[in-house]
Design an enzyme around this catalytic site. Structure first.
Site: not given
Ligand SMILES: *Cc1c(COP(=O)(O)O)cnc(C)c1O
Length: 356
Positions: A100, A167, A191
């Protein structure tokens, strides 16, 4: 009962599913479904207001920050962040701690100069790099607090002389954070916060408006702040379900309480991984994630049969990501500790069966 260790979209509390399905039939005494009600009605505006208020309360968001409910996932934030914060030719500093993070780096390169200050790539991202200094002359520092695929988590934030962008997709609301240490936090909801379809952004207002770039309206944080996350039709149902989940979290005593549970859950499983001669962890011990716990078997030949053994006990979603292999148990807020105990028991019984 199914024990859902899936990495995302995540498990949510049963009561949230029940309330959400009720609202599909009839929302809040309106005689209408949540799926057909106008987002401009006072009833739905109250949902957005409450969602934003709960996020602010649960994370103790200070004055001067805006809470936005957007679309496009965390992946769109990979581009929106540099588009809004980075001038052409100006450097931004990134850490490369997983797939990511590297996708975020790839997007940022479209908008400015990316300085990857630290990376754990050569060790298949099995640790969090720590010995680096963030330079003063960059637009911002970007990091990923929890690396969902590899099972590493930043347990400490480095000191930064420049704005910090993080993030937090896979550990938001799982632990207490000091929002004031960050200038922009983003997270795909699916998540830990709610269902897929809504993305949380918490941004310090004063960092915006400093690029000369022309920004399309839908990608401009300031437009969404002005519009109260209703510049266009918001993801009505995803926001509603997130609100229900935030209410649930509040009723559990908030982030500090859930953090304690998350620590107990993670400690219990890591203890078994370290104790059981069949299994071993894949990451540096001090960087182990509480949300995504990655482990493999000493004998990889046995992995298929353990997976089946666990599935027969309704333990699902533990297959590791293809880039790590083995297993990944994702233990988001709503996963009950009883599910963790079931997994531990399965590991013990499997070892017994294989005569250890
Ligand atoms: C799942 C995830 C993403 C991507 O998320 P989307 O909402 O599917 O774009 C980005 N960063 C991390 C740390 C993730 O776990």
């Amino acid at each position: 009962m199914i024990h859902n260790f899936g990495a995302g979209p995540c498990i949510l509390p049963q009561e949230v599913f029940k309330q959400a399905s009720q609202a599909v039939l009839e929302f809040n005494g309106t005689g209408l479904s949540i799926l057909e009600i106008s987002h401009r009605t006072p009833e739905f505006e109250a949902v957005v207001d409450e969602t934003v208020r709960l996020v602010k309360e649960l994370l103790n968001v200070p004055e001067g920050y805006s809470v936005l409910l957007l679309q496009g996932g965390a992946s769109l934030q990979f581009s929106m962040v540099p588009m809004n914060l980075l001038n052409e030719g100006q450097p931004a500093v990134y850490t490369d701690t997983g797939v990511w993070a590297s996708k975020a780096i790839k997007e940022a390169k479209l908008f400015g100069n990316v300085n990857v200050i630290a990376s754990s790539k050569d060790k298949n991202y099995n640790f969090i790099p720590k010995d680096y200094q963030i330079p003063k002359d960059a637009a911002y520092f970007h990091c990923t607090s929890n690396n969902t695929i590899y099972g590493t988590e930043m347990h400490q934030l480095p000191k930064s002389p420049i704005p910090v962008v993080c993030d937090m997709s896979s550990d938001i609301l799982s632990r207490v954070i000091n929002v004031a240490d960050y200038d922009l936090i983003y997270a795909g909801a699916q998540k830990n916060m709610g269902p897929a379809g809504v993305t949380l952004v918490i941004v310090k207002d004063e960092i915006l408006g400093k690029t000369d770039r022309k920004i399309p309206s839908m990608l401009d944080y300031r437009i969404h702040i002005e519009g109260g996350s209703m510049y266009n039709t918001p993801p009505v149902f995803a926001i509603y379900v997130s609100m229900l989940n935030l209410r649930w979290l509040t009723s559990k005593g908030g982030v500090a309480e859930i953090e304690k549970e998350n620590i107990s859950k993670a400690e219990a499983l890591y203890r078994e991984i370290d104790r059981n001669p069949l299994f071993k962890g894949t990451c540096a011990v001090e960087d182990r994630s509480r949300m995504n716990i990655c482990f493999v078997m000493e004998d990889p030949e046995l992995e298929k049969s353990f997976l089946k053994f666990a599935e027969d006990r309704d333990i699902i979603g533990i297959k590791g990501h293809r880039s790590v292999g083995g297993f990944r148990a994702s233990m988001y807020n709503a996963l009950p500790i009883t599910s963790v105990h079931m997994l531990i028991e399965a590991m013990q019984d499997f070892a017994e069966k294989n005569k250890f």
